[in-house]
Design an enzyme around this catalytic site. Structure first.
Site, PDB file in Angstrom:
ATOM      1  N   GLU A   1     -60.253  33.511  70.290  1.00 20.78           N
ATOM      2  CA  GLU A   1     -59.381  34.079  71.321  1.00 20.78           C
ATOM      3  C   GLU A   1     -59.387  33.176  72.533  1.00 20.78           C
ATOM      4  O   GLU A   1     -60.438  32.689  72.957  1.00 20.78           O
ATOM      5  CB  GLU A   1     -59.851  35.476  71.769  1.00 20.78           C
ATOM      6  CG  GLU A   1     -59.719  36.582  70.744  1.00 20.78           C
ATOM      7  CD  GLU A   1     -60.215  37.927  71.286  1.00 20.78           C
ATOM      8  OE1 GLU A   1     -60.445  38.025  72.516  1.00 20.78           O
ATOM      9  OE2 GLU A   1     -60.382  38.860  70.496  1.00 20.78           O
TER      10      GLU A   1
ATOM     11  N   GLU B   1     -50.739  45.755  75.154  1.00 16.55           N
ATOM     12  CA  GLU B   1     -51.200  46.951  74.428  1.00 16.55           C
ATOM     13  C   GLU B   1     -51.558  48.048  75.425  1.00 16.55           C
ATOM     14  O   GLU B   1     -52.577  47.965  76.111  1.00 16.55           O
ATOM     15  CB  GLU B   1     -52.404  46.592  73.554  1.00 16.55           C
ATOM     16  CG  GLU B   1     -52.096  45.514  72.522  1.00 16.55           C
ATOM     17  CD  GLU B   1     -53.340  45.003  71.837  1.00 16.55           C
ATOM     18  OE1 GLU B   1     -53.970  45.776  71.076  1.00 16.55           O
ATOM     19  OE2 GLU B   1     -53.707  43.835  72.075  1.00 16.55           O
TER      20      GLU B   1
ATOM     21  N   LYS C   1     -55.219  50.187  75.589  1.00 20.94           N
ATOM     22  CA  LYS C   1     -56.517  49.582  75.855  1.00 20.94           C
ATOM     23  C   LYS C   1     -57.068  50.116  77.171  1.00 20.94           C
ATOM     24  O   LYS C   1     -56.327  50.346  78.129  1.00 20.94           O
ATOM     25  CB  LYS C   1     -56.396  48.055  75.914  1.00 20.94           C
ATOM     26  CG  LYS C   1     -55.969  47.426  74.593  1.00 20.94           C
ATOM     27  CD  LYS C   1     -56.133  45.933  74.605  1.00 20.94           C
ATOM     28  CE  LYS C   1     -57.592  45.558  74.531  1.00 20.94           C
ATOM     29  NZ  LYS C   1     -57.798  44.099  74.431  1.00 20.94           N
TER      30      LYS C   1
ATOM     31  N   GLU D   1     -56.521  44.141  80.791  1.00 17.16           N
ATOM     32  CA  GLU D   1     -56.725  44.422  79.370  1.00 17.16           C
ATOM     33  C   GLU D   1     -55.431  44.815  78.661  1.00 17.16           C
ATOM     34  O   GLU D   1     -55.300  44.618  77.458  1.00 17.16           O
ATOM     35  CB  GLU D   1     -57.755  45.542  79.204  1.00 17.16           C
ATOM     36  CG  GLU D   1     -59.181  45.110  79.425  1.00 17.16           C
ATOM     37  CD  GLU D   1     -59.616  44.047  78.432  1.00 17.16           C
ATOM     38  OE1 GLU D   1     -59.447  44.254  77.218  1.00 17.16           O
ATOM     39  OE2 GLU D   1     -60.117  42.992  78.876  1.00 17.16           O
TER      40      GLU D   1
END
Length: 489
Positions: A286, A340, A343, A349
């Site tokens: 990542e 997203e 999260k 995040e």
């Protein structure tokens, strides 16, 4: 990713896709480790959202952004099956909670491989399997640490038995695997003493024996934001610095660095060398940059996210490697395909995506790394590259009438916060200076601000509270009721 310290995009022409397919299948330059290294840049396909498009559309978007592969955090057939026929490489994952059972039983590992991966035995785009995600970052699940490598060993055997011996088994580690996440200087990198013998050395021995990679999560955003007073933003974004140019010199090795990503990767390499496994290959599970965040999360914006990911794509495609490993080529994944919304944690995040859930690009990027920077359309200006200069408060999220959407959920969050420190909530109890107005929204706003003030510095607490809170620059204090605030660094 929820970075323990802890986690994308636009349209590409057909020619970069052809190039990426070639890169994904080609054998790249040799590394100091055994064998040869394969280069590609893929994208992590996280699914913690309630508004994400169906898998076939998501994979189309990944291809349009020039991704060569997609990485999953589980092995759900609903997503693996379309990925297998998409023309992309695909990397399934073993959830952390399965590690203990797979470590305890070869039969369980055989059964998992047979039921999950056997349908893809003839698909040459299945090249890696990640066992767990940042397992060594969670001190509450220490029992898994010693079982990680036995699970990997059992799965490696199972893959060979089922004709999938080409699939390399690995796991992912976060930068918190290094003592204090310290990368200054890179040559000082060393693994934490609580994980080195129980997990890291056995892991490195396994990876060396099987010619696999150590996959690391490396986010320059977090390292830069924690050290922004001693390094320029350009260093973290892989951008050229204004004249005379910024470089970091490591007196331990005599090497100089022009960007923070190489700097961080070489700190991991130094840690591997100290552990006795200097030749193990390194890869990126990542990396990325948030396109938005909370008011106190400076530097999180679309301009920086686009700049970082474009530069990373070009840097990795160049094959330049790092000062410690020049010419190093490796698999790598940008985080993430989508923003997203489910999260938890700080605002960043939920804002790492190349795409919004509706399929529109957050910004243009070609993960093949071929277009020059000047070929992209203009980006919006960055307005938060410096820390917010004033006070911030954390209040309940309300509608225009000042009411919360879910009183039951808000009360539960307030009760949880008060349980952390009872006296913190005294002002909203009967007779307290903040008891009036006696409403759920008013009481929650005080408690959220007080809790954030009390614990943000202690353990990195956030103004989140299950998504029911929001940061504000407007002081909600009234009369004798004074709301505690946070002053960002």
């Amino acid at each position: 990713m929820l970075s323990r310290f802890t986690s994308t995009m636009a349209m590409a022409s057909s020619s970069p896709i052809v190039l990426l397919s070639f890169l994904f299948l080609a054998i790249a330059a040799a590394e100091p480790a055994s064998g040869t290294a394969q280069h590609f840049l893929g994208v992590s396909y996280g699914r913690l959202g309630d508004d994400l498009p169906p898998p076939h559309r998501a994979l189309e978007l990944a291809r349009s952004a020039g991704a060569a592969a997609v990485r999953f955090y589980d092995a759900n057939a609903t997503f693996l099956v379309p990925a297998a026929s998409s023309g992309l490489g695909f990397v399934p994952g073993v959830p952390n909670e399965l590690i203990a059972s797979l470590a305890a039983s070869q039969r369980a590992a055989d059964a998992w491989v047979a039921s999950t991966l056997l349908p893809f035995r003839r698909n040459r785009r299945l090249r890696y399997l990640f066992v767990g995600n940042e397992v060594l970052s969670d001190p509450t699940t220490k029992s898994r640490w010693s079982r990680l490598v036995p699970a990997m060993v059992n799965l490696h055997r199972a893959l060979r038995r089922h004709g999938l011996g080409r699939v390399k088994v690995s796991t992912t580690l976060g930068m918190d695997a290094l003592v204090g996440q310290n990368v200054f200087p890179p040559s000082a990198g060393v693994f934490r003493p609580d994980i080195i013998d129980v997990a890291v050395r056995p892991l490195l021995a396994f990876l060396e024996r099987t010619h696999s990679y150590l996959f690391f999560d490396a986010y320059t955003y977090f390292t830069w934001s924690a050290n922004h007073t001693i390094m320029p933003l350009t260093y973290a974004l892989l951008e050229p610095s204004p004249a005379p140019g910024y470089q970091y010199h490591d007196h331990g090795t005599g090497l100089s660095y022009t960007n923070l990503l190489d700097h961080m990767l070489d700190a991991v390499i130094a840690a591997m060398c100290r552990a006795g496994y200097c030749g193990v290959k390194l890869a990126l599970a990542e990396t990325g940059w948030p396109n938005a965040g909370d008011l106190d999360q400076f530097g999180a914006n679309v301009r920086n996210a686009a700049t970082y990911n474009r530069n990373v794509a070009r840097h990795l495609a160049s094959g330049a490697g790092t000062p410690r490993r020049p010419g190093m080529r490796m698999p790598a994944f940008v985080f993430a395909l989508f923003n997203e919304n489910l999260k938890g944690g700080p605002g960043t995040e939920r804002h790492w995506g190349l795409f919004y859930p509706n399929g529109s690009a957050v910004y243009d990027v070609d993960l093949a790394g071929s277009p020059p920077a000047a070929s992209y359309p203009p980006l919006p200006p960055a307005t938060n590259d410096l820390p917010y200069p004033g006070q911030l408060w954390c209040v309940a999220r309300t509608d225009r009438q000042g009411a919360v959407a879910n009183e039951t959920a808000v009360r539960e969050q307030v009760a949880t916060a008060c349980a952390d420190e009872a006296a913190l909530c005294d002002p909203v109890r009967p007779g307290g200076e903040c008891h009036l107005p006696d409403t759920v929204a008013a009481h929650a706003s005080y408690v959220f601000s007080a809790h954030w003030n009390r614990f943000s510095k202690q353990y990195g607490g956030w103004c989140y509270f299950g998504g029911l809170a929001v940061e504000t620059t407007v002081d909600p204090s009234h009369g004798s009721c004074k709301f505690p605030s946070v002053i960002p660094n």
